[in-house]
Design an enzyme around this catalytic site. Sequence first.
Site, PDB file in Angstrom:
ATOM      1  N   HIS A  47    -118.486  26.976 -51.227  1.00  0.00           N
ATOM      2  CA  HIS A  47    -119.297  27.424 -50.081  1.00  0.00           C
ATOM      3  C   HIS A  47    -118.476  28.198 -49.058  1.00  0.00           C
ATOM      4  O   HIS A  47    -119.041  28.813 -48.163  1.00  0.00           O
ATOM      5  CB  HIS A  47    -119.959  26.213 -49.417  1.00  0.00           C
ATOM      6  CG  HIS A  47    -121.052  25.629 -50.263  1.00  0.00           C
ATOM      7  ND1 HIS A  47    -122.376  25.928 -50.064  1.00  0.00           N
ATOM      8  CD2 HIS A  47    -121.012  24.805 -51.336  1.00  0.00           C
ATOM      9  CE1 HIS A  47    -123.107  25.295 -50.965  1.00  0.00           C
ATOM     10  NE2 HIS A  47    -122.297  24.608 -51.760  1.00  0.00           N
ATOM     11  N   ASP A  59    -116.084  33.511 -42.735  1.00  0.00           N
ATOM     12  CA  ASP A  59    -117.142  32.560 -43.079  1.00  0.00           C
ATOM     13  C   ASP A  59    -117.562  32.804 -44.522  1.00  0.00           C
ATOM     14  O   ASP A  59    -117.607  33.959 -44.959  1.00  0.00           O
ATOM     15  CB  ASP A  59    -118.354  32.801 -42.161  1.00  0.00           C
ATOM     16  CG  ASP A  59    -119.048  31.509 -41.759  1.00  0.00           C
ATOM     17  OD1 ASP A  59    -118.989  30.544 -42.540  1.00  0.00           O
ATOM     18  OD2 ASP A  59    -119.641  31.473 -40.671  1.00  0.00           O
TER      19      ASP A  59
HETATM   20  P1  ADQ Z   1    -121.214  25.843 -42.214  1.00  0.00           P
HETATM   21  O1  ADQ Z   1    -119.807  26.201 -41.859  1.00  0.00           O
HETATM   22  O2  ADQ Z   1    -121.688  24.551 -41.699  1.00  0.00           O
HETATM   23  O3  ADQ Z   1    -121.455  25.888 -43.794  1.00  0.00           O
HETATM   24  P2  ADQ Z   1    -123.498  27.775 -41.625  1.00  0.00           P
HETATM   25  O4  ADQ Z   1    -123.808  28.453 -42.910  1.00  0.00           O
HETATM   26  O5  ADQ Z   1    -123.502  28.702 -40.463  1.00  0.00           O
HETATM   27  O6  ADQ Z   1    -122.097  27.079 -41.620  1.00  0.00           O
HETATM   28  O7  ADQ Z   1    -124.569  26.650 -41.268  1.00  0.00           O
HETATM   29  C1  ADQ Z   1    -125.036  25.726 -42.168  1.00  0.00           C
HETATM   30  C2  ADQ Z   1    -126.291  25.022 -41.611  1.00  0.00           C
HETATM   31  O8  ADQ Z   1    -125.961  24.261 -40.451  1.00  0.00           O
HETATM   32  C3  ADQ Z   1    -127.399  25.986 -41.219  1.00  0.00           C
HETATM   33  O9  ADQ Z   1    -128.580  25.623 -41.896  1.00  0.00           O
HETATM   34  C4  ADQ Z   1    -127.549  25.831 -39.718  1.00  0.00           C
HETATM   35  O10 ADQ Z   1    -128.896  25.850 -39.257  1.00  0.00           O
HETATM   36  C5  ADQ Z   1    -126.941  24.481 -39.441  1.00  0.00           C
HETATM   37  N1  ADQ Z   1    -126.322  24.526 -38.098  1.00  0.00           N
HETATM   38  C6  ADQ Z   1    -125.283  25.295 -37.719  1.00  0.00           C
HETATM   39  N2  ADQ Z   1    -125.029  25.132 -36.409  1.00  0.00           N
HETATM   40  C7  ADQ Z   1    -125.927  24.240 -35.953  1.00  0.00           C
HETATM   41  C8  ADQ Z   1    -126.205  23.667 -34.681  1.00  0.00           C
HETATM   42  N3  ADQ Z   1    -125.489  24.014 -33.612  1.00  0.00           N
HETATM   43  N4  ADQ Z   1    -127.229  22.773 -34.566  1.00  0.00           N
HETATM   44  C9  ADQ Z   1    -127.959  22.448 -35.656  1.00  0.00           C
HETATM   45  N5  ADQ Z   1    -127.765  22.968 -36.882  1.00  0.00           N
HETATM   46  C10 ADQ Z   1    -126.765  23.845 -37.028  1.00  0.00           C
HETATM   47  C11 ADQ Z   1    -120.680  26.187 -44.966  1.00  0.00           C
HETATM   48  C12 ADQ Z   1    -119.890  27.488 -44.938  1.00  0.00           C
HETATM   49  C13 ADQ Z   1    -120.813  28.663 -44.656  1.00  0.00           C
HETATM   50  C14 ADQ Z   1    -121.963  28.692 -45.693  1.00  0.00           C
HETATM   51  C15 ADQ Z   1    -122.623  27.323 -45.794  1.00  0.00           C
HETATM   52  C16 ADQ Z   1    -123.626  27.271 -46.960  1.00  0.00           C
HETATM   53  O11 ADQ Z   1    -118.855  27.431 -43.965  1.00  0.00           O
HETATM   54  O12 ADQ Z   1    -120.100  29.893 -44.697  1.00  0.00           O
HETATM   55  O13 ADQ Z   1    -122.918  29.652 -45.285  1.00  0.00           O
HETATM   56  O14 ADQ Z   1    -121.665  26.305 -46.025  1.00  0.00           O
HETATM   57  O15 ADQ Z   1    -123.030  27.687 -48.157  1.00  0.00           O
END
Ligand code: ADQ
Length: 471
Positions: A153, A361
């Site tokens: 991921h 990311d």
């Molecule tokens: P994350 O680093 O957690 O994931 P991201 O893809 O931006 O990053 O977010 C994942 C989920 O978390 C989203 O559904 C989002 O809505 C939720 N989220 C983020 N911030 C939030 C907040 N402040 N409050 C509530 N919910 C929040 C990792 C990788 C990413 C990749 C994902 C999926 O780092 O690059 O996109 O996995 O593969």
Amino acid sequence: MSRLIVVSNRTPGKGPAAGGLAVALRKTLSERDGFWFGWSGKLADEPSQTAQFEDIDGLTIAHIDLTRSDHHAYYAGFSNSILWPSFHLRLDLATIEGHWYEGYRAVNQQFARALLPLLQPDDVIWVHDYHLIPLANELRSLGARNRIGFYLHIPFPTTDALYAIPHHNELMRDLSRYDLVGLQANRDVAAFTEFADHQSPSSLSGSPLRSVDFTRSETSAFPIGSDPEAFARLAVTPAATKMVHRVQRNLREQKLILGVDRLDYSKGLPQRIEAYEKLLANDPRFRRNVHMMQVAPPSRDTIKEYQETSDALDAVCGRVMGRFSEPDWQPLTYVKRAYGQPSLAGLYRLAKVGLVTPLRDGMNLVAHEFVASQDPADPGVLILSRFAGAAEIFPEAIQVNPFDTDETSEALRMALDMPLDERITRWTALMAAARRHSVDNWASSFLERLVPDTSGQSSASRDMLYLASTG
Ligand code: ADQ
């Protein structure tokens, strides 16, 4: 149809699934037999030898407990203080403690030993993320012959960063034991291929490994996405609208700039606030006419580098507040807590600008969710880091170098001044891309590649090849 076994560090809990990934995999699992395997979230005095089954909201979950010391070495140690920073090219933030590797391998062995007795010969196994890179190798050394796929991921590191990781050669050998390795973006496949083509001649461990052979493992980009139709619907539900009204009462005519992230140094949060500071400093007409909201709940806060990122963000937010606030106007709201998906969808829809500027990311699902939640007749503008995997999916966003706060500040000005027709043109293309790359398409394209209808190779002949390669 063969059963699907999903394996990830944590198994999903009770209640509505928080992220798009949990929702997608839950849906995929509900369409076929199988179960989700992972850590229960519990720490025990002795490691579990066998998995406990539980039915959670119609989903079959098998989980095991870990010991406190194994969990620390595996999770906070090797996974999040070595692999996470290195894969995000933040070697300056990596803490290298060699002994964490043993805990990391021990937990992967524990996963394999507890999972193996649950497997049937034609089960398909889909392993998720950097915590579990060695799992296929551990399963295969116990005799598993199943099709096993892996999805990373987070970004794949450059060759230099990979060489800085202790035992990188073993990790790459572990990856080569998967039938299919899925990465987020073409950039990651290019980095992976570069390593595969120019491997390190020896390992640092003192026992040089034979060069890693990737000929029986396929690697490809499978960009993950959100469920855009669900977000579009969610953004106009009463729960989302409640949040819209709550914020709108204070905003009045001000345009909202929104950031939503986990509090993580990879997300570029201090740089983002600095770019906003420059906008207010350089263009006074925006003062009183814009408001920035950053939602960033703490994550991994037992790790020192995360506490430091939190402190840095507190400091820059305080500076901007002190510099521009007036008795009747504040430039910024910083919310250090998570919101549920309906509230987030409402915030996305209300925002005129979605500011998604990670330094690096894997994908960034917030960018997808922001696009999906917009009002088609009056959409907001997405400003997107060119170092997010999402940049390959969304060329119509305003793309920025997040390290260059002048450029991000100028992008903010452009976004706030953008006429409606250009906003609609850009958004229409972005929404079409979000639909093409939905999380459903992601899961089905990965599984179709992992288990092609006509594989052309029996598992027995694959196994012969495997035994020949391992000697
Ligand atoms: P994350 O680093 O957690 O994931 P991201 O893809 O931006 O990053 O977010 C994942 C989920 O978390 C989203 O559904 C989002 O809505 C939720 N989220 C983020 N911030 C939030 C907040 N402040 N409050 C509530 N919910 C929040 C990792 C990788 C990413 C990749 C994902 C999926 O780092 O690059 O996109 O996995 O593969």
